[in-house]
Design an enzyme around this catalytic site. Structure first.
Site, PDB file in Angstrom:
ATOM      1  N   GLY A  64      18.365  38.828  91.553  1.00 47.91           N
ATOM      2  CA  GLY A  64      17.219  39.292  92.340  1.00 47.91           C
ATOM      3  C   GLY A  64      16.138  38.221  92.418  1.00 47.91           C
ATOM      4  O   GLY A  64      15.526  38.015  93.472  1.00 47.91           O
ATOM      5  N   ASP A  65      15.900  37.526  91.320  1.00 41.94           N
ATOM      6  CA  ASP A  65      14.891  36.453  91.326  1.00 41.94           C
ATOM      7  C   ASP A  65      15.341  35.302  92.231  1.00 41.94           C
ATOM      8  O   ASP A  65      14.528  34.713  92.953  1.00 41.94           O
ATOM      9  CB  ASP A  65      14.650  35.948  89.899  1.00 41.94           C
ATOM     10  N   GLY A 111      11.817  35.107  82.499  1.00 45.68           N
ATOM     11  CA  GLY A 111      10.565  35.696  83.015  1.00 45.68           C
ATOM     12  C   GLY A 111      10.690  35.683  84.531  1.00 45.68           C
ATOM     13  O   GLY A 111      11.062  34.654  85.118  1.00 45.68           O
TER      14      GLY A 111
HETATM   15  P1  ATP Z   1      18.666  41.330  88.749  1.00 38.04           P
HETATM   16  O1  ATP Z   1      17.803  42.397  88.125  1.00 38.04           O
HETATM   17  O2  ATP Z   1      20.055  41.241  88.189  1.00 38.04           O
HETATM   18  O3  ATP Z   1      18.014  40.006  88.887  1.00 38.04           O
HETATM   19  P2  ATP Z   1      18.199  42.815  91.182  1.00 38.04           P
HETATM   20  O4  ATP Z   1      18.651  44.208  90.847  1.00 38.04           O
HETATM   21  O5  ATP Z   1      16.756  42.554  91.280  1.00 38.04           O
HETATM   22  O6  ATP Z   1      18.933  41.775  90.250  1.00 38.04           O
HETATM   23  P3  ATP Z   1      20.250  42.724  93.180  1.00 38.04           P
HETATM   24  O7  ATP Z   1      20.051  43.728  94.245  1.00 38.04           O
HETATM   25  O8  ATP Z   1      21.256  43.045  92.113  1.00 38.04           O
HETATM   26  O9  ATP Z   1      18.830  42.365  92.573  1.00 38.04           O
HETATM   27  O10 ATP Z   1      20.693  41.322  93.819  1.00 38.04           O
HETATM   28  C1  ATP Z   1      19.876  40.602  94.708  1.00 38.04           C
HETATM   29  C2  ATP Z   1      20.758  39.929  95.751  1.00 38.04           C
HETATM   30  O11 ATP Z   1      21.658  39.036  95.076  1.00 38.04           O
HETATM   31  C3  ATP Z   1      21.644  40.895  96.534  1.00 38.04           C
HETATM   32  O12 ATP Z   1      20.948  41.403  97.669  1.00 38.04           O
HETATM   33  C4  ATP Z   1      22.828  40.011  96.911  1.00 38.04           C
HETATM   34  O13 ATP Z   1      22.516  39.250  98.080  1.00 38.04           O
HETATM   35  C5  ATP Z   1      22.915  39.038  95.716  1.00 38.04           C
HETATM   36  N1  ATP Z   1      23.928  39.492  94.747  1.00 38.04           N
HETATM   37  C6  ATP Z   1      23.742  40.311  93.676  1.00 38.04           C
HETATM   38  N2  ATP Z   1      24.906  40.543  93.027  1.00 38.04           N
HETATM   39  C7  ATP Z   1      25.857  39.835  93.697  1.00 38.04           C
HETATM   40  C8  ATP Z   1      27.255  39.639  93.522  1.00 38.04           C
HETATM   41  N3  ATP Z   1      27.940  40.231  92.531  1.00 38.04           N
HETATM   42  N4  ATP Z   1      27.906  38.834  94.410  1.00 38.04           N
HETATM   43  C9  ATP Z   1      27.245  38.230  95.425  1.00 38.04           C
HETATM   44  N5  ATP Z   1      25.913  38.376  95.636  1.00 38.04           N
HETATM   45  C10 ATP Z   1      25.231  39.164  94.791  1.00 38.04           C
END
Ligand code: ATP
Length: 322
Positions: free
Chosen positions: A268-269, A40
Site C-alpha cells: 500500500g505504501d 513507518g
Molecule cells: P499493506 O498494508 O500490505 O501495505 P494495503 O492494504 O494498504 O497494503 P493493498 O490494497 O493490499 O494495500 O495493496 C495496494 C496495491 O498494491 C494494490 O492496489 C495492488 O495494485 C498492489 N498489490 C497488493 N498485493 C498485490 C499482489 N499480491 N500482487 C500484485 N499487486 C499487489
C-alpha cells in the site's frame, strides 16, 4: 511552486520482524528468524516517491539515537531532503510477528513520532506550500497531519491522504481538506461506518457492483478522488464528476499486475508513493496513467521482502513492464 516536488509528512519506525511457524499465544515463547529494517508508513512512502523519480522531502520526528541515525543515513542514500524534529523520545519502533501463512501481529511504539507537532509543520510552510503534492498518513498526531493538509489545500498543492492505519481516527474536516484519498478495503469500510453510519463489510468491497462502489466513494469525498486499493484484486478509482483529472470515465477498475509475490508488506505504501510521484512529476498526465504506474510499482515491491527496503527504483519498473 517547486516542479514535481513531493512532501511526505509522517512516521519513521525501526521495524523488528520475527518470522515464526505460528503467532505466539499469551504466555508462549517461540523461536523465529529475526531481521530489522526501516519502516513507518511515512518513511516507506517517502522512499517510494523518491525511488519512483520525484524530488522528495520528508517531514518527521526522530529520536537522538541509533534509529534516528539510520533514518538520516537512509535519507541521504535515497536523496531525500529530511526535515526532522529532534525529540527526546526514542525513535519509533514496530515489533512484527509473521507466521508461515504470512499473517502478522504488530505492536507499534510511536516514540518520537508522537512529538510531530503543528508548530513544526508550520515551520515547513514554505516547503509545503511550494510543493506539487503533499502526501500524509495517520501514524502521526492528527493535528500535525491536519495542519500539513491545510497548508497544501490553501496553496493549491495536490493534497493526498492515505487514511491508514485503519484504527486511526479521521476528523471530518481532515477528509474535506484532501483532494484525493487512498483507503484499502478495511479503511474504506471503517470510514463509511464512522462518517456515514454505512455498515459495509470490508471483505465485500472488492466484489461490489461498480455503480454502488462509486456512489459510496462520492459520499465519502464528494469533491475529490478516491482510490480504493483491493490488494491482489487491484484498485477502484472514483472521481467527482466535475474533476476527472484527465480521465474519460468517473469510475473504473485497474487489475493488479501479476508477479512472483513473496511479501506484500508495504504494498500500500509503494502504491501511494508511486501514485503521488507520478501525479506530481507529470501534472498533465491522465490520472489513470499514474494509477497504472502505481499498480506496476506496487506489484514489483511485493517481489522483495521488507517495508521501505522493498521499494523498487523507477528504472526497475520500466525495465520489467515497459
Ligand atoms: P499493506 O498494508 O500490505 O501495505 P494495503 O492494504 O494498504 O497494503 P493493498 O490494497 O493490499 O494495500 O495493496 C495496494 C496495491 O498494491 C494494490 O492496489 C495492488 O495494485 C498492489 N498489490 C497488493 N498485493 C498485490 C499482489 N499480491 N500482487 C500484485 N499487486 C499487489
Amino acid at each position: 511552486m517547486s516542479p514535481g516536488r513531493v512532501v511526505v509528512v509522517g512516521s519513521f519506525n525501526v521495524d523488528h520482524v520475527w518470522t515464526c511457524a505460528c503467532l505466539p499465544r499469551p504466555g508462549e515463547t517461540l523461536a523465529g528468524e529475526y531481521h530489522t529494517g526501516p519502516g513507518g508508513k511515512g518513511f516507506n512512502q517517502a522512499t517510494a516517491t523518491a525511488r519512483a523519480g520525484a524530488a522528495t522531502s520528508f517531514v518527521c520526528a526522530l529520536g537522538d539515537d541509533i534509529g534516528g541515525q539510520l533514518a538520516r543515513a537512509l535519507a541521504v542514500a535515497d536523496g531525500i531532503d529530511l526535515r526532522d524534529l529532534r525529540s527526546d523520545a526514542p525513535t519509533g519502533t514496530a515489533g512484527i510477528y509473521v507466521d508461515a501463512q504470512g499473517r502478522n501481529s504488530i505492536v507499534i511504539g510511536p516514540g518520537a513520532n508522537a512529538a510531530l507537532s503543528p508548530a513544526f509543520v508550520e515551520a515547513q510552510r514554505a516547503l509545503l506550500a511550494g510543493a506539487a503534492a503533499v502526501l500524509v498518513q495517520l501514524e502521526s498526531p492528527g493535528d500535525a497531519i491536519a495542519h500539513a493538509l491545510r497548508i497544501a489545500h490553501e496553496a493549491g498543492a495536490l493534497a493526498v491522504l492515505n487514511p491508514a492505519p485503519a484504527n486511526a481516527t479521521v476528523a471530518g474536516d481532515l477528509l474535506a481538506l484532501a483532494a484525493a484519498i487512498t483507503p484499502n478495503e478495511t479503511e474504506f469500510s471503517g470510514l463509511l461506518a464512522r462518517h456515514h453510519s454505512e455498515d459495509i463489510a470490508a471483505d465485500s468491497v472488492a466484489g461490489m457492483d461498480d455503480a454502488r462502489l462509486h456512489a459510496l466513494c462520492r459520499r465519502l469525498l464528494p469533491h475529490g478522488s478516491v482510490v480504493v486499493t483491493l490488494g491482489a484484486a487491484g484498485c477502484f478509482v472514483s472521481h467527482a464528476a466535475s474533476l476527472l483529472r484527465g480521465d474519460t470515465h468517473p469510475h473504473y477498475r485497474v487489475a493488479a499486475q501479476r508477479v512472483r509475490t513473496i511479501d506484500t508488506t508495504g504494498a500500500g505504501d509503494a502504491f501511494n508513493g508511486a501514485l503521488v510521484a507520478a501525479l506530481a512529476t507529470a501534472a498533465s498526465r491522465p490520472f489513470a496513467d499514474a494509477v497504472g504506474f502505481a499498480t506496476r510499482y506496487a506489484a514489483l515491491s511485493t517481489e522483495h521482502a521488507g517495508a521501505a527496503a522493498s521499494m523498487p527504483q523507477r528504472a526497475d519498473v520500466v525495465a520489467r513492464f515497459g
